[in-house]
Structures are given as structure tokens and as C-alpha cells.
Design a protein around this motif. Structure first.
Motif, PDB file in Angstrom:
ATOM      1  N   ILE A 305      -7.143 -23.424 -45.346  1.00 46.72           N
ATOM      2  CA  ILE A 305      -7.704 -24.055 -46.542  1.00 46.72           C
ATOM      3  C   ILE A 305      -9.159 -23.598 -46.672  1.00 46.72           C
ATOM      4  CG2 ILE A 305      -6.127 -26.020 -46.457  1.00 46.72           C
ATOM      5  CD1 ILE A 305      -8.378 -27.780 -45.512  1.00 46.72           C
ATOM      6  N   VAL A 306      -9.608 -23.530 -47.921  1.00 43.45           N
ATOM      7  CA  VAL A 306     -10.945 -23.005 -48.166  1.00 43.45           C
ATOM      8  C   VAL A 306     -11.934 -24.161 -48.257  1.00 43.45           C
ATOM      9  CG1 VAL A 306     -12.350 -21.617 -49.729  1.00 43.45           C
ATOM     10  CG2 VAL A 306      -9.955 -21.023 -49.347  1.00 43.45           C
ATOM     11  N   GLY A 307     -12.933 -24.117 -47.395  1.00 41.39           N
ATOM     12  CA  GLY A 307     -13.935 -25.182 -47.327  1.00 41.39           C
ATOM     13  C   GLY A 307     -14.733 -25.285 -48.620  1.00 41.39           C
ATOM     14  N   THR A 308     -15.418 -26.388 -48.781  1.00 40.73           N
ATOM     15  CA  THR A 308     -16.188 -26.615 -49.995  1.00 40.73           C
ATOM     16  C   THR A 308     -17.473 -27.365 -49.637  1.00 40.73           C
ATOM     17  OG1 THR A 308     -16.114 -27.569 -52.210  1.00 40.73           O
ATOM     18  CG2 THR A 308     -14.921 -28.761 -50.512  1.00 40.73           C
ATOM     19  N   SER A 309     -18.400 -27.412 -50.597  1.00 41.50           N
ATOM     20  CA  SER A 309     -19.667 -28.102 -50.357  1.00 41.50           C
ATOM     21  C   SER A 309     -20.157 -28.647 -51.684  1.00 41.50           C
ATOM     22  CB  SER A 309     -20.686 -27.102 -49.805  1.00 41.50           C
ATOM     23  OG  SER A 309     -21.987 -27.641 -49.901  1.00 41.50           O
ATOM     24  N   ASN A 310     -20.795 -29.802 -51.660  1.00 39.18           N
ATOM     25  CA  ASN A 310     -21.402 -30.328 -52.888  1.00 39.18           C
ATOM     26  C   ASN A 310     -22.708 -29.599 -53.211  1.00 39.18           C
ATOM     27  OD1 ASN A 310     -19.385 -32.340 -52.431  1.00 39.18           O
ATOM     28  ND2 ASN A 310     -20.538 -33.684 -53.783  1.00 39.18           N
ATOM     29  N   GLY A 311     -23.149 -28.751 -52.293  1.00 41.20           N
ATOM     30  CA  GLY A 311     -24.362 -27.977 -52.528  1.00 41.20           C
ATOM     31  C   GLY A 311     -25.612 -28.839 -52.578  1.00 41.20           C
ATOM     32  N   LEU A 312     -25.580 -29.959 -51.911  1.00 41.03           N
ATOM     33  CA  LEU A 312     -26.768 -30.837 -51.890  1.00 41.03           C
ATOM     34  C   LEU A 312     -27.875 -30.142 -51.103  1.00 41.03           C
ATOM     35  CD1 LEU A 312     -24.801 -34.081 -51.012  1.00 41.03           C
ATOM     36  CD2 LEU A 312     -25.812 -33.511 -53.237  1.00 41.03           C
ATOM     37  N   PRO A 313     -29.136 -30.427 -51.446  1.00 38.36           N
ATOM     38  CA  PRO A 313     -30.212 -29.741 -50.727  1.00 38.36           C
ATOM     39  C   PRO A 313     -30.173 -30.052 -49.227  1.00 38.36           C
ATOM     40  CG  PRO A 313     -31.081 -31.274 -52.394  1.00 38.36           C
ATOM     41  CD  PRO A 313     -29.601 -31.360 -52.461  1.00 38.36           C
ATOM     42  N   VAL A 314     -30.337 -28.998 -48.437  1.00 33.68           N
ATOM     43  CA  VAL A 314     -30.384 -29.185 -46.984  1.00 33.68           C
ATOM     44  C   VAL A 314     -31.857 -29.423 -46.631  1.00 33.68           C
ATOM     45  CG1 VAL A 314     -29.895 -28.075 -44.762  1.00 33.68           C
ATOM     46  CG2 VAL A 314     -28.432 -27.612 -46.725  1.00 33.68           C
ATOM     47  N   HIS A 315     -32.107 -30.279 -45.676  1.00 36.37           N
ATOM     48  CA  HIS A 315     -33.482 -30.603 -45.303  1.00 36.37           C
ATOM     49  C   HIS A 315     -34.315 -29.328 -45.111  1.00 36.37           C
ATOM     50  CE1 HIS A 315     -36.872 -32.192 -43.109  1.00 36.37           C
ATOM     51  NE2 HIS A 315     -36.504 -33.400 -43.503  1.00 36.37           N
ATOM     52  N   PRO A 316     -35.547 -29.304 -45.663  1.00 32.14           N
ATOM     53  CA  PRO A 316     -36.339 -28.073 -45.584  1.00 32.14           C
ATOM     54  C   PRO A 316     -36.648 -27.614 -44.161  1.00 32.14           C
ATOM     55  CG  PRO A 316     -37.602 -29.885 -46.579  1.00 32.14           C
ATOM     56  CD  PRO A 316     -36.184 -30.341 -46.478  1.00 32.14           C
ATOM     57  N   LEU A 317     -36.607 -28.510 -43.198  1.00 32.01           N
ATOM     58  CA  LEU A 317     -36.861 -28.078 -41.821  1.00 32.01           C
ATOM     59  C   LEU A 317     -35.584 -27.684 -41.082  1.00 32.01           C
ATOM     60  CD1 LEU A 317     -39.629 -30.545 -40.567  1.00 32.01           C
ATOM     61  CD2 LEU A 317     -39.866 -28.160 -41.242  1.00 32.01           C
ATOM     62  N   SER A 318     -34.484 -27.628 -41.816  1.00 31.78           N
ATOM     63  CA  SER A 318     -33.226 -27.234 -41.170  1.00 31.78           C
ATOM     64  C   SER A 318     -33.075 -25.725 -41.228  1.00 31.78           C
ATOM     65  CB  SER A 318     -32.053 -27.887 -41.904  1.00 31.78           C
ATOM     66  OG  SER A 318     -30.849 -27.409 -41.379  1.00 31.78           O
ATOM     67  N   HIS A 319     -32.472 -25.144 -40.199  1.00 32.92           N
ATOM     68  CA  HIS A 319     -32.159 -23.707 -40.235  1.00 32.92           C
ATOM     69  C   HIS A 319     -30.813 -23.477 -40.891  1.00 32.92           C
ATOM     70  CE1 HIS A 319     -34.311 -23.398 -36.082  1.00 32.92           C
ATOM     71  NE2 HIS A 319     -35.083 -23.864 -37.040  1.00 32.92           N
ATOM     72  N   CYS A 320     -30.153 -24.537 -41.268  1.00 29.61           N
ATOM     73  CA  CYS A 320     -28.740 -24.425 -41.658  1.00 29.61           C
ATOM     74  C   CYS A 320     -28.581 -24.316 -43.173  1.00 29.61           C
ATOM     75  CB  CYS A 320     -27.973 -25.639 -41.163  1.00 29.61           C
ATOM     76  SG  CYS A 320     -28.096 -25.836 -39.387  1.00 29.61           S
ATOM     77  N   SER A 321     -27.366 -23.944 -43.552  1.00 22.77           N
ATOM     78  CA  SER A 321     -27.048 -23.759 -44.963  1.00 22.77           C
ATOM     79  C   SER A 321     -26.321 -24.988 -45.512  1.00 22.77           C
ATOM     80  CB  SER A 321     -26.145 -22.535 -45.121  1.00 22.77           C
ATOM     81  OG  SER A 321     -24.875 -22.841 -44.585  1.00 22.77           O
ATOM     82  N   GLU A 322     -25.991 -24.931 -46.796  1.00 20.66           N
ATOM     83  CA  GLU A 322     -25.211 -26.011 -47.423  1.00 20.66           C
ATOM     84  C   GLU A 322     -23.823 -26.145 -46.787  1.00 20.66           C
ATOM     85  OE1 GLU A 322     -23.242 -24.708 -51.318  1.00 20.66           O
ATOM     86  OE2 GLU A 322     -24.831 -23.245 -51.085  1.00 20.66           O
ATOM     87  N   TRP A 323     -23.423 -25.114 -46.003  1.00 18.22           N
ATOM     88  CA  TRP A 323     -22.082 -25.123 -45.411  1.00 18.22           C
ATOM     89  C   TRP A 323     -21.964 -26.039 -44.208  1.00 18.22           C
ATOM     90  CZ3 TRP A 323     -18.924 -23.992 -48.876  1.00 18.22           C
ATOM     91  CH2 TRP A 323     -19.288 -23.084 -49.868  1.00 18.22           C
ATOM     92  N   LEU A 324     -23.039 -26.755 -43.936  1.00 20.17           N
ATOM     93  CA  LEU A 324     -22.928 -27.827 -42.939  1.00 20.17           C
ATOM     94  C   LEU A 324     -21.862 -28.830 -43.358  1.00 20.17           C
ATOM     95  CD1 LEU A 324     -26.434 -28.947 -41.655  1.00 20.17           C
ATOM     96  CD2 LEU A 324     -24.642 -27.730 -40.432  1.00 20.17           C
ATOM     97  N   SER A 325     -21.524 -28.823 -44.664  1.00 19.91           N
ATOM     98  CA  SER A 325     -20.418 -29.671 -45.145  1.00 19.91           C
ATOM     99  C   SER A 325     -19.147 -29.422 -44.330  1.00 19.91           C
ATOM    100  CB  SER A 325     -20.134 -29.367 -46.614  1.00 19.91           C
ATOM    101  OG  SER A 325     -19.851 -27.983 -46.771  1.00 19.91           O
ATOM    102  N   CYS A 326     -18.979 -28.187 -43.837  1.00 19.88           N
ATOM    103  CA  CYS A 326     -17.754 -27.828 -43.089  1.00 19.88           C
ATOM    104  C   CYS A 326     -17.882 -28.158 -41.598  1.00 19.88           C
ATOM    105  CB  CYS A 326     -17.465 -26.333 -43.207  1.00 19.88           C
ATOM    106  SG  CYS A 326     -17.183 -25.770 -44.882  1.00 19.88           S
ATOM    107  N   ASN A 327     -19.042 -28.607 -41.176  1.00 20.05           N
ATOM    108  CA  ASN A 327     -19.274 -28.885 -39.755  1.00 20.05           C
ATOM    109  C   ASN A 327     -18.750 -30.289 -39.426  1.00 20.05           C
ATOM    110  OD1 ASN A 327     -21.501 -29.730 -37.422  1.00 20.05           O
ATOM    111  ND2 ASN A 327     -20.893 -27.604 -37.360  1.00 20.05           N
ATOM    112  N   VAL A 328     -17.440 -30.431 -39.577  1.00 21.55           N
ATOM    113  CA  VAL A 328     -16.794 -31.745 -39.421  1.00 21.55           C
ATOM    114  C   VAL A 328     -16.295 -31.906 -37.986  1.00 21.55           C
ATOM    115  CG1 VAL A 328     -16.136 -31.837 -41.857  1.00 21.55           C
ATOM    116  CG2 VAL A 328     -14.581 -30.777 -40.196  1.00 21.55           C
TER     117      VAL A 328
END
Ligand code: NVA
Length: 389
Positions: A305-328
């Protein structure tokens, strides 16, 4: 020889004060996959976390315009409080609704210099991301080599817990992978000044770390019973993969080398290649597997299945992308812990027969991840099986 006999004769007594009342079983460490029913887990902690100073392999991992390069040292008290509040809520859900035993690392002050014969940096990182440091495979926990200087000693916050498991579980195999020197020869100092853009470098598997010594972060690995997938990335080199392959081949496992396209900084597999249970895997729409890997999944009956993201802003001090949505985190074959605001992910999971377990966990992104990152498996029910027969 004398020493061996002596050691054999030592009777290790469990220290009552370190034994949580809810786990009396002698077989404590046992987890072969990312999805079998979860029984015990380490949940990280944010107290005393720091931001790392720029160092050779670190610079290349920053997003454009990232603020971190000039600031380091203790994270803001408010950030730590927010992170801890979220983790406490997550623990409430795991313990209260699913009866999972949650253990915490030691509080360690990361705001102290890290000095070895090869380098010195002003401070360490965090105890909040155990998945990066600890790889649990069956009855074994391997402490990763790590790849950043600021993370060299990150294993320290888990040592008292691992020592306790060692005392209580006679089958627990406790391994530490060889620590790299992390001297200058291990990093490409010219990485960012290259005329090629990052996407092109990454597609050629040219990363900010080189092949001088084996390096790997535990979050570059996904466990599927008999099979294990290792991401070649900024944090895991080919030699690191080779170390893992030799180590786990000897235990009868198959170890696969994988890579994905990435326009940011390829680092940690758990937003790209996320098995949710024994027959469904979630893939990142922007970082598709190479054709051989898709074939391997299809030929072995995996539903993708293809993951998805609401594209909400990621904290500016994070190194991560919006794809943290998939980090379940799969709690069992049906229940998946997912961020409360990621509504598209809730729908996707529900549509595919899963029950999303909504937990607010946005602040933790600045510490480096989400549900999968801020935990490390200790015990899941079930035996070793092949999911790629
Ligand atoms: N490097 C990944 C995060 C992994 C937890 C990403 O930013 O998508």
C-alpha cells in the motif's frame, strides 16, 4: 581458561529493585518482526536532550536553511516538556489499552563533551530515539555502531536496562557492534560542495559517509522474521551492511541490501519501507523500491500500500520530512499507532483493514522521529518464521 571458569561460576542475582512486577517470565527478549503482538518495548525519553553541533557527517543531513548548524547544546525546556508529555500519553495507550510493558532508558545528561582519541564534540544527543541505537533480533539486542560523533556514546542510556535483561533472561544475547573511529577519514568533507545535486549523488549511492569502516544505525533495518532489509544510507554504509550480513547469516537469517531515491538525506528506513503485518507493507510514494525489490515482494504474496501524509509542517528543528507520517508502530497485526493529526493515514489504514490507534506525537519530530523511532522492541509474541518462502 581460569577466567572462563570463574565467570561461569558467577551466579547473577536479579536485583529486585530493577525488576518490574509485570514481567516475571525468564524469556524477556524475543522479537523477530515489526508486527507480531507487542508485549514489551523501550520508549525513549527526552529529558536532558541536546542539539548536536555541526560535524562532518552531520552537515549534509540538514535540510536547506536549517537552523541547527549554528546552534548546539541543551534543547529548550519547553521542547523537552512537550516531548515528554507526548511520550507519557503514548505509554498510557500502550500500557492501558494493550497491556504492553513500557520500559524507559536512564536519564543521562547529554550536555557534556564527547572525547575519544579520534575526535571531540561539545555534546551528545538524546535518549529519545532507541530505534536508532538498538536492533532486536529474536533473543539478541545488538547495539549499533552509529555514524555520528555526537551519537558515539548514545548506547549508554540503555546499558542499565540491557544489563537488567542480561541478569533476568538467561537466553538474552547482548552484542555490541564494533565502534568506528569516526575520524575524519570516514566522511566526505566535500559532499555538499559537489557540483552534482543531492538527488543525483544519492541515486549513485554516493553519500556523506564513505567505506573506510563499517557503520550502521539500527533504524536502517527492518525485520521480517527470517529476512532483514538494510538501507544503504548516510548512516549505514556497504561495510556496515556486510557486518550485519555476516553476523545474521551465521544465525540463519537472510540479509538484503536496499536503497531508495531520496531528495533530502537518506537516513533510516522507517519512513520508506514499513511492514504493517505479515502480509502488508506500506511504501513511500516518493521513495519507491527498485524493481527487483518490488518483484521480491510481489512474488512472495506481499500486499503493497502506498503511504500518505497530510503534509503538515514538520518542526523546524527536525531533520525529518513530512513522511514521518509513515513512521508508525504496529502493536499487533491489526492495531497501528499513528499520529493523531495524520487523517489521511487514518483513512488509508482503515481502508486496508487496520485499526489506527491515534496518539498525538508531533513534538517528538524535533528529536528525530515518530512512533517507530522513539521505541525499540524487547518482546513480541511469536516465533521465527519466513515471510519470503
Ligand atoms: N529520514 C527520514 C526519517 C526517518 C525517521 C525522513 O525524513 O523521511
Amino acid at each position: 581458561r581460569h577466567l572462563a571458569v570463574k565467570v561461569q561460576n558467577v551466579v547473577l542475582q536479579p536485583r529486585a529493585s530493577t525488576v518490574p512486577p509485570s514481567t516475571s517470565s525468564s524469556s524477556i527478549v524475543n522479537s523477530w518482526t515489526e508486527w507480531q503482538p507487542l508485549k514489551e518495548i523501550i520508549v525513549g525519553r527526552c529529558e536532558m536532550s541536546c542539539m548536536m553541533k555541526t560535524e562532518p557527517a552531520f552537515k549534509a543531513k540538514l535540510k536547506e536553511g536549517h537552523a541547527l548548524s549554528s546552534s548546539f547544546g541543551r534543547r529548550a525546556a519547553e521542547a523537552i516538556e512537550d516531548g515528554e508529555r507526548e511520550l507519557a500519553e503514548f505509554i498510557n495507550v500502550l500500557e492501558g489499552k494493550f497491556g504492553v510493558v513500557c520500559r524507559r532508558p536512564e536519564v543521562i545528561d547529554w550536555n557534556m563533551p564527547i572525547k575519544t582519541p579520534d575526535f571531540e564534540v561539545p555534546n551528545g544527543n538524546t535518549s529519545s530515539m532507541p530505534r536508532d541505537v538498538l536492533l532486536t533480533v529474536g533473543n539478541e539486542i545488538v547495539e549499533a555502531t552509529m555514524s555520528l560523533r555526537g551519537r558515539f556514546f548514545e548506547y549508554r542510556c540503555y546499558r542499565s536496562l540491557l544489563n537488567e535483561y542480561f541478569e533476568r533472561d538467561p537466553d538474552f544475547k547482548w552484542t555490541s557492534a564494533p565502534k568506528p573511529s569516526m575520524n575524519d577519514s570516514m566522511y566526505r568533507s566535500d559532499y555538499l560542495t559537489s557540483s552534482m545535486d543531492r538527488t543525483e549523488l544519492v541515486s549513485k549511492r554516493i553519500y556523506c559517509t564513505n567505506e573506510t569502516e563499517p557503520i550502521w544505525d539500527a533504524a536502517d533495518i527492518m525485520r521480517f522474521g527470517k529476512d532483514m532489509f538494510v538501507l544503504n544510507s548516510f548512516t549505514t554504509n556497504r561495510k556496515g551492511y556486510e557486518w550485519l550480513k555476516r553476523h545474521f547469516n551465521q544465525r540463519g537469517l537472510r540479509v538484503h541490501f536496499v536503497d531508495f531515491p531520496d531528495d533530502l538525506a537518506p537516513m533510516h528506513i522507517d519512513t520508506n519501507f514499513v511492514p504493517l503485518n505479515g502480509n502488508t507493507i506500506m511504501l513511500n510514494p516518493k521513495r519507491p523500491p527498485r524493481p527487483w525489490l518490488m518483484r521480491l515482494l510481489q512474488e512472495n504474496g506481499w500486499k503493497t500500500i502506498v503511504g500518505t501524509s497530510n503534509g503538515l509542517p514538520v518542526h523546524p528543528l527536525s531533520h525529518c520530512s513530512e513522511w514521518l507520517s509513515c513512521n508508525v508502530l504496529s502493536i499487533d497485526e491489526k492495531h497501528v499507532a499513528v499520529e493523531a493529526q495524520e487523517t489521511k493515514m487514518h483513512e488509508l489504514l482503515s481502508k486496508n483493514g487496520f485499526e489506527p490507534v491515534l496518539v498525538p506525537l508531533r513534538s517528538i519530530a524535533q528529536f528525530g522521529g515518530a512512533f517507530h523511532c522513539c521505541t525499540a522492541d524487547v518482546r513480541r509474541e511469536g516465533d521465527l518464521k519466513s515471510y519470503f518462502p
